[in-house]
Design an enzyme around this catalytic site. Structure first.
Site, PDB file in Angstrom:
ATOM      1  N   GLU A   1       5.313  -5.085   7.088  1.00  0.00           N
ATOM      2  CA  GLU A   1       4.571  -4.048   7.820  1.00  0.00           C
ATOM      3  C   GLU A   1       5.121  -3.814   9.217  1.00  0.00           C
ATOM      4  O   GLU A   1       5.056  -2.706   9.744  1.00  0.00           O
ATOM      5  CB  GLU A   1       3.075  -4.433   7.920  1.00  0.00           C
ATOM      6  CG  GLU A   1       2.310  -4.364   6.607  1.00  0.00           C
ATOM      7  CD  GLU A   1       2.348  -5.646   5.791  1.00  0.00           C
ATOM      8  OE1 GLU A   1       3.225  -6.506   6.046  1.00  0.00           O
ATOM      9  OE2 GLU A   1       1.497  -5.798   4.900  1.00  0.00           O
TER      10      GLU A   1
ATOM     11  N   GLY B   1       0.850  -5.212   1.096  1.00  0.00           N
ATOM     12  CA  GLY B   1      -0.389  -5.358   0.338  1.00  0.00           C
ATOM     13  C   GLY B   1      -0.166  -6.003  -1.024  1.00  0.00           C
ATOM     14  O   GLY B   1      -1.082  -6.617  -1.576  1.00  0.00           O
TER      15      GLY B   1
ATOM     16  N   ALA C   1       0.867  -1.185   0.000  1.00  0.00           N
ATOM     17  CA  ALA C   1       0.000   0.000   0.000  1.00  0.00           C
ATOM     18  C   ALA C   1       0.899   1.229   0.000  1.00  0.00           C
ATOM     19  O   ALA C   1       2.070   1.161   0.402  1.00  0.00           O
ATOM     20  CB  ALA C   1      -0.892  -0.015   1.232  1.00  0.00           C
TER      21      ALA C   1
ATOM     22  N   GLU D   1      -0.234  -9.585  -0.312  1.00  0.00           N
ATOM     23  CA  GLU D   1      -1.632  -9.934   0.023  1.00  0.00           C
ATOM     24  C   GLU D   1      -2.503  -9.968  -1.230  1.00  0.00           C
ATOM     25  O   GLU D   1      -3.359 -10.844  -1.387  1.00  0.00           O
ATOM     26  CB  GLU D   1      -2.184  -8.937   1.050  1.00  0.00           C
ATOM     27  CG  GLU D   1      -1.521  -9.106   2.417  1.00  0.00           C
ATOM     28  CD  GLU D   1      -1.821  -7.956   3.372  1.00  0.00           C
ATOM     29  OE1 GLU D   1      -1.650  -6.786   2.974  1.00  0.00           O
ATOM     30  OE2 GLU D   1      -2.225  -8.225   4.506  1.00  0.00           O
TER      31      GLU D   1
HETATM   32  N1  DAK Z   1       4.601   3.161  -0.876  1.00  0.00           N
HETATM   33  C1  DAK Z   1       4.975   4.312  -1.468  1.00  0.00           C
HETATM   34  N2  DAK Z   1       6.112   4.432  -2.180  1.00  0.00           N
HETATM   35  C2  DAK Z   1       6.903   3.358  -2.294  1.00  0.00           C
HETATM   36  C3  DAK Z   1       6.580   2.114  -1.700  1.00  0.00           C
HETATM   37  C4  DAK Z   1       5.362   2.033  -0.957  1.00  0.00           C
HETATM   38  N3  DAK Z   1       4.923   0.897  -0.387  1.00  0.00           N
HETATM   39  N4  DAK Z   1       7.563   1.236  -1.977  1.00  0.00           N
HETATM   40  C5  DAK Z   1       8.462   1.912  -2.721  1.00  0.00           C
HETATM   41  N5  DAK Z   1       8.073   3.177  -2.918  1.00  0.00           N
HETATM   42  C6  DAK Z   1       8.755   4.227  -3.680  1.00  0.00           C
HETATM   43  C7  DAK Z   1       9.978   4.747  -2.927  1.00  0.00           C
HETATM   44  O1  DAK Z   1       9.591   5.722  -1.986  1.00  0.00           O
HETATM   45  C8  DAK Z   1      10.804   5.335  -4.053  1.00  0.00           C
HETATM   46  O2  DAK Z   1      10.259   6.576  -4.420  1.00  0.00           O
HETATM   47  P1  DAK Z   1      11.225   7.858  -4.706  1.00  0.00           P
HETATM   48  O3  DAK Z   1      12.022   8.028  -3.503  1.00  0.00           O
HETATM   49  O4  DAK Z   1      12.032   7.418  -5.902  1.00  0.00           O
HETATM   50  O5  DAK Z   1      10.260   8.971  -4.997  1.00  0.00           O
HETATM   51  C9  DAK Z   1      10.549   4.379  -5.197  1.00  0.00           C
HETATM   52  O6  DAK Z   1       9.318   3.687  -4.867  1.00  0.00           O
HETATM   53  C10 DAK Z   1      11.633   3.336  -5.359  1.00  0.00           C
HETATM   54  O7  DAK Z   1      11.824   2.731  -4.102  1.00  0.00           O
HETATM   55  P2  DAK Z   1      13.281   2.574  -3.443  1.00  0.00           P
HETATM   56  O8  DAK Z   1      14.186   3.685  -3.843  1.00  0.00           O
HETATM   57  O9  DAK Z   1      13.053   2.340  -1.999  1.00  0.00           O
HETATM   58  O10 DAK Z   1      13.797   1.245  -4.174  1.00  0.00           O
HETATM   59  P3  DAK Z   1      14.767   0.131  -3.621  1.00  0.00           P
HETATM   60  O11 DAK Z   1      15.009  -0.796  -4.764  1.00  0.00           O
HETATM   61  O12 DAK Z   1      15.965   0.746  -2.935  1.00  0.00           O
HETATM   62  O13 DAK Z   1      13.957  -0.631  -2.481  1.00  0.00           O
HETATM   63  C11 DAK Z   1      11.977  -1.766  -1.567  1.00  0.00           C
HETATM   64  C12 DAK Z   1      12.822  -1.380  -2.816  1.00  0.00           C
HETATM   65  C13 DAK Z   1      10.709  -2.449  -2.061  1.00  0.00           C
HETATM   66  C14 DAK Z   1      12.776  -2.743  -0.712  1.00  0.00           C
HETATM   67  C15 DAK Z   1      11.676  -0.485  -0.750  1.00  0.00           C
HETATM   68  O14 DAK Z   1      11.120   0.504  -1.634  1.00  0.00           O
HETATM   69  C16 DAK Z   1      10.681  -0.733   0.343  1.00  0.00           C
HETATM   70  O15 DAK Z   1      11.032  -1.248   1.394  1.00  0.00           O
HETATM   71  N6  DAK Z   1       9.419  -0.327   0.120  1.00  0.00           N
HETATM   72  C17 DAK Z   1       8.364  -0.410   1.134  1.00  0.00           C
HETATM   73  C18 DAK Z   1       7.841  -1.809   1.264  1.00  0.00           C
HETATM   74  C19 DAK Z   1       6.780  -1.903   2.358  1.00  0.00           C
HETATM   75  O16 DAK Z   1       7.062  -1.615   3.539  1.00  0.00           O
HETATM   76  N7  DAK Z   1       5.594  -2.353   1.990  1.00  0.00           N
HETATM   77  C20 DAK Z   1       4.507  -2.525   2.930  1.00  0.00           C
HETATM   78  C21 DAK Z   1       3.674  -1.279   3.006  1.00  0.00           C
HETATM   79  S1  DAK Z   1       2.324  -1.454   4.179  1.00  0.00           S
HETATM   80  C22 DAK Z   1      -5.328  -2.891   3.963  1.00  0.00           C
HETATM   81  C23 DAK Z   1      -4.844  -3.248   2.737  1.00  0.00           C
HETATM   82  C24 DAK Z   1      -3.484  -3.224   2.507  1.00  0.00           C
HETATM   83  C25 DAK Z   1      -2.603  -2.829   3.458  1.00  0.00           C
HETATM   84  C26 DAK Z   1      -3.089  -2.470   4.694  1.00  0.00           C
HETATM   85  C27 DAK Z   1      -4.461  -2.488   4.945  1.00  0.00           C
HETATM   86  N8  DAK Z   1      -6.705  -2.923   4.225  1.00  0.00           N
HETATM   87  C28 DAK Z   1      -7.622  -3.562   3.279  1.00  0.00           C
HETATM   88  C29 DAK Z   1      -7.277  -2.434   5.453  1.00  0.00           C
HETATM   89  C30 DAK Z   1      -1.193  -2.841   3.125  1.00  0.00           C
HETATM   90  C31 DAK Z   1      -0.211  -2.273   3.854  1.00  0.00           C
HETATM   91  C32 DAK Z   1       1.140  -2.240   3.286  1.00  0.00           C
HETATM   92  O17 DAK Z   1       1.393  -2.741   2.217  1.00  0.00           O
END
Ligand code: DAK
Length: 262
Positions: free
Chosen positions: A136, A113, A69, A116
């Site tokens: 998360e 997400g 997300a 998921e």
């Molecule tokens: N959201 C927003 N931007 C994201 C992102 C994300 N989840 N993942 C990556 N990006 C963006 C980065 O900010 C970066 O943007 P700029 O800085 O270039 O503007 C760009 O994508 C490239 O990312 P990185 O520079 O970080 O690239 P790397 O190759 O170095 O790293 C990475 C890749 C995937 C390891 C890293 O980006 C990362 O850790 N990303 C976050 C992963 C994460 O924590 N995902 C979980 C998010 S929480 C629900 C439904 C769904 C959910 C909850 C509730 N309901 C139905 C109630 C879901 C929750 C989640 O998914």
């Protein structure tokens, strides 16, 4: 649509087409913004209702299926916002209403997400560079779209608990070994292999395909005895279809069946 491309792929060997949905926010690694989820829901319902389509594929790009997300959007919310709005729940559950098979073709990151969403599809075909995870916990939250439930059912408690408590990523090979994905293929063959599988499904009678999907999904919701009874009733019901007559006659006559979805 701004965050998704949708197309229908035909094949000379298949009467039906395959609906292809590509998540298309490459700069954000296909982070699942609320807008993207609305478009995804609309695309899924559109393809599900399209009589020319026999199977649906959701994919991303070589680097990311979806990195979760959109954290930028979530970061600004407090409890009152997410609870009052029932944060993003509505759009996330649309995929559960789709009755045609949906394959997740996953390359690169499938995190949070994104993982998921892949698990909400009927099965996952992974490229050899795929990485799955529920990170998360590192953001101070837990999975919110079924990760604690579905991952546990797919790979068992020990592995799911470890993945969810550490937030570590799992390789495609580990995911295949544990039963999270049905197959790992070379990255450059992900789409062609997924299409091949989708066309095999689309070539079968839609009534039996939908009944099979319903029956398998039932196994997650019922006791064994109730599930087997549900299967038995659907099995019996399929004898009322033209496709059963045609399928069995074609076998006896040693020719390919021509299903009419009736
Ligand atoms: N959201 C927003 N931007 C994201 C992102 C994300 N989840 N993942 C990556 N990006 C963006 C980065 O900010 C970066 O943007 P700029 O800085 O270039 O503007 C760009 O994508 C490239 O990312 P990185 O520079 O970080 O690239 P790397 O190759 O170095 O790293 C990475 C890749 C995937 C390891 C890293 O980006 C990362 O850790 N990303 C976050 C992963 C994460 O924590 N995902 C979980 C998010 S929480 C629900 C439904 C769904 C959910 C909850 C509730 N309901 C139905 C109630 C879901 C929750 C989640 O998914």
């Amino acid at each position: 649509m701004e965050n998704i491309t949708i197309s229908k792929i035909a094949s000379p060997e298949s009467v039906k087409q395959v609906g292809l949905i590509r998540l298309n926010r490459p700069k954000q690694l296909n982070a699942l913004s609320p807008e993207l989820m609305v478009e995804l829901g609309q695309s899924l319902l559109q393809l599900d209702a399209d009589e020319e389509v026999g199977c649906i594929i959701i994919t991303g790009n070589d680097k990311a299926f979806a990195a979760g997300a959109d954290i930028g959007v979530m970061a600004n919310y407090g409890f009152a916002d997410v609870y009052k709005q029932d944060y993003i729940t509505k759009n996330w559950e649309t995929i559960q209403k789709v009755r045609k098979p949906v394959i997740a073709a996953v390359a690169g990151f499938a995190l949070g997400g994104g993982c998921e969403l892949a698990m909400m599809c009927d099965f996952i075909i992974a490229a050899n560079n795929a990485k799955f995870g529920q990170p998360e916990i590192k953001l101070g939250i837990i999975p919110g779209a079924g990760g604690t439930q579905r991952l546990t059912r797919f790979i068992g408690k020990a592995k799911a608990m470890e993945m969810i408590l550490t937030g570590r990523m799992m390789s495609a090979d580990e995911a295949e070994r544990l039963g999270l994905v049905c197959r790992v293929v070379a990255l450059e063959e992900l789409l062609s292999e997924s299409l091949k599988t989708a066309f095999l499904i689309a070539g079968n009678g839609l009534l039996a395909v939908m009944a099979a999907k319903e029956a398998v999904n039932k196994s997650f919701e019922t006791s064994l005895a109730e599930g087997v009874m549900f299967e038995r009733r659907l099995f019996h019901a399929l004898f009322a279809t033209q496709d059963q007559k045609e399928g069995m006659l074609a076998f006896v006559e040693k020719r390919a069946a021509k299903f009419s979805d009736s």
